[in-house]
Design an enzyme around this catalytic site. Structure first.
Site, PDB file in Angstrom:
ATOM      1  N   THR A 191       0.908  -1.156   0.000  1.00  0.00           N
ATOM      2  CA  THR A 191       0.000   0.000   0.000  1.00  0.00           C
ATOM      3  C   THR A 191       0.941   1.198   0.000  1.00  0.00           C
ATOM      4  OG1 THR A 191      -1.395  -1.348   1.284  1.00  0.00           O
ATOM      5  CG2 THR A 191      -1.904   0.976   1.356  1.00  0.00           C
ATOM      6  N   GLU A 277       8.131  -4.995   4.702  1.00  0.00           N
ATOM      7  CA  GLU A 277       7.765  -5.629   5.968  1.00  0.00           C
ATOM      8  C   GLU A 277       8.713  -6.780   6.298  1.00  0.00           C
ATOM      9  OE1 GLU A 277       3.016  -4.572   5.935  1.00  0.00           O
ATOM     10  OE2 GLU A 277       3.700  -6.465   5.075  1.00  0.00           O
TER      11      GLU A 277
END
Length: 404
Positions: A191, A277
């Site tokens: 995102t 991440e």
């Protein structure tokens, strides 16, 4: 010689005419979750958006805003809820956010853009968001603590910021950018949200053309996990307060401005890739010797997106066969017998065949913070660079409990 200066303490409000703020409105438990960039004047604007078919409500509303007049005076961004997969209610919530911000600033509705990031399929907490807008308008300033950059983050571990200064007609023109992005990153125009401000005098059409070209070589050349988000967008606003002669491709300083703008986008893109991440390494893939630019970009993105390549980098395993494999399935028309592969400048394969190399040395190089993979096809003059990150155990842990 570099055509611009890099600011040591970047700020999105450094270009003339901009203010910003980030607050905790209660959309998330504790962290800052609502922010805005406000311009003192209507700014020429341009944007690029996700190609995901299920575009989030704020993407649709922002498109409508910019298409109306190609100008913006404010951008409102919330984190916590993506306002995607929320149907008519989500669209109305995005419109209500735009309308309330415009009322508070005394500007037309279409001078406001909105953006959201967070969990898909959750409605915005509109009572908290709308109340927060009043605080934002009251407190927006030069934001020395960079609260805006903090307010737009989700699983990011640090805010992404960059600022450069470039001379145009002897005047100092500033370009600044902030971005968020850590997971669900595989932009086609991830995102991922990016916001760029400048005080340059430049027409919206020129700005749009520059943005699209630059995004294709920067934000669209990164990948963390192969997932293209519903909410991605990059917005640029130009206040025009630097007072230079209007920038166009025939302006004598256009190439300097273009280089500075490209640097801002590229550095933001690299910071997003580095902060993937659970990531421990930034991967840079350099492809050269391809017959076409588009093919070079396609190959570079395929290599940096390969889970097998990413896992090998995490394990510091110099398994160059995985690189060759990814290059081959992304461009089956190329001849592998002309292909050379290097890892951090150490040649590991030549003409598609193994060559002797110091495996212990390459293993150590693979433990560096940045790992560079170089692939030369010797079948043309085109090149491209892509950025990504390794695939770690923590990526699964983070995404296995994203909503908790």
């Amino acid at each position: 010689m570099q055509a611009f200066e890099i600011a040591s303490q970047p700020s999105i409000t450094s270009p003339q005419g901009f203010r910003s703020i980030g607050i905790h409105a209660g959309l998330k438990r504790r962290k800052l979750d609502l922010g805005a960039i406000i311009c003192d004047v209507p700014a020429n604007a341009a944007a690029v958006y996700t190609k995901n078919a299920f575009q989030a409500a704020p993407v649709k509303v922002t498109k409508e805003s910019i298409q109306t007049d190609r100008k913006l005076q404010a951008v409102v961004v919330n984190s916590g809820q993506a306002n995607a997969g929320t149907g008519k209610r989500g669209y109305q919530d995005a419109l209500a956010t735009r309308q309330r911000m415009a009322e508070l600033l005394g500007i037309p509705d279409h001078f406001v853009a909105v953006a959201s990031t967070g969990v898909i399929g959750e409605y915005l907490q509109m009572d908290k968001l709308l109340a927060g807008l009043e605080q934002i308008v009251e407190k927006a300033s030069h934001d020395p603590e960079d609260t805006f950059a903090e307010a737009i983050l989700t699983t990011d571990t640090f805010p992404k910021k960059v600022e450069v200064h470039v001379q145009v007609n002897g005047q100092t023109v500033k370009i600044a950018g902030v971005a968020k992005g850590s997971g669900m990153i595989h932009p086609n125009m991830a995102t991922m949200l990016g916001f760029i401000t400048t005080d340059a005098v430049i027409d919206s059409k020129e700005l749009e053309s520059l943005l699209k070209t630059t995004v294709n070589e920067t934000f669209n050349m990164i990948s963390v996990d192969g997932d293209c988000s519903t909410n991605d967008m990059v917005i640029v606003m130009a206040s025009g307060l630097a007072g230079n002669q209007a920038l166009t491709p025939i302006h004598p300083d256009w190439s300097h401005f273009q280089a500075a703008f490209h640097y801002v986008c590229q550095e933001l893109a690299k910071q997003i890739a580095k902060d993937g991440e659970g990531a421990t390494r930034l991967i840079e893939v350099q492809v050269e010797g391809a017959p076409r630019k588009e093919l070079a970009q396609q190959i570079a993105r395929a290599i940096v997106s390969s889970n097998l390549v990413k896992a090998a980098i995490f394990g510091a395993d110099p398994n160059w066969g995985r690189i060759l494999c990814a290059a081959g399935y992304s461009a089956p028309e190329l001849d592998p017998e002309h292909t050379d592969i290097s890892i951090s400048s150490v040649l590991v394969a030549k003409q598609g065949m193994p060559v002797p190399f110091d495996e212990e040395k390459v293993t150590e190089l693979l433990r560096n913070e940045t790992v560079v993979i170089q692939v030369n096809f010797h079948q043309g003059d085109c090149r491209a660079t892509a950025w990504g990150c390794d695939l770690t155990y923590d990526y699964v842990k983070i995404n296995g409990s994203y909503r908790s």
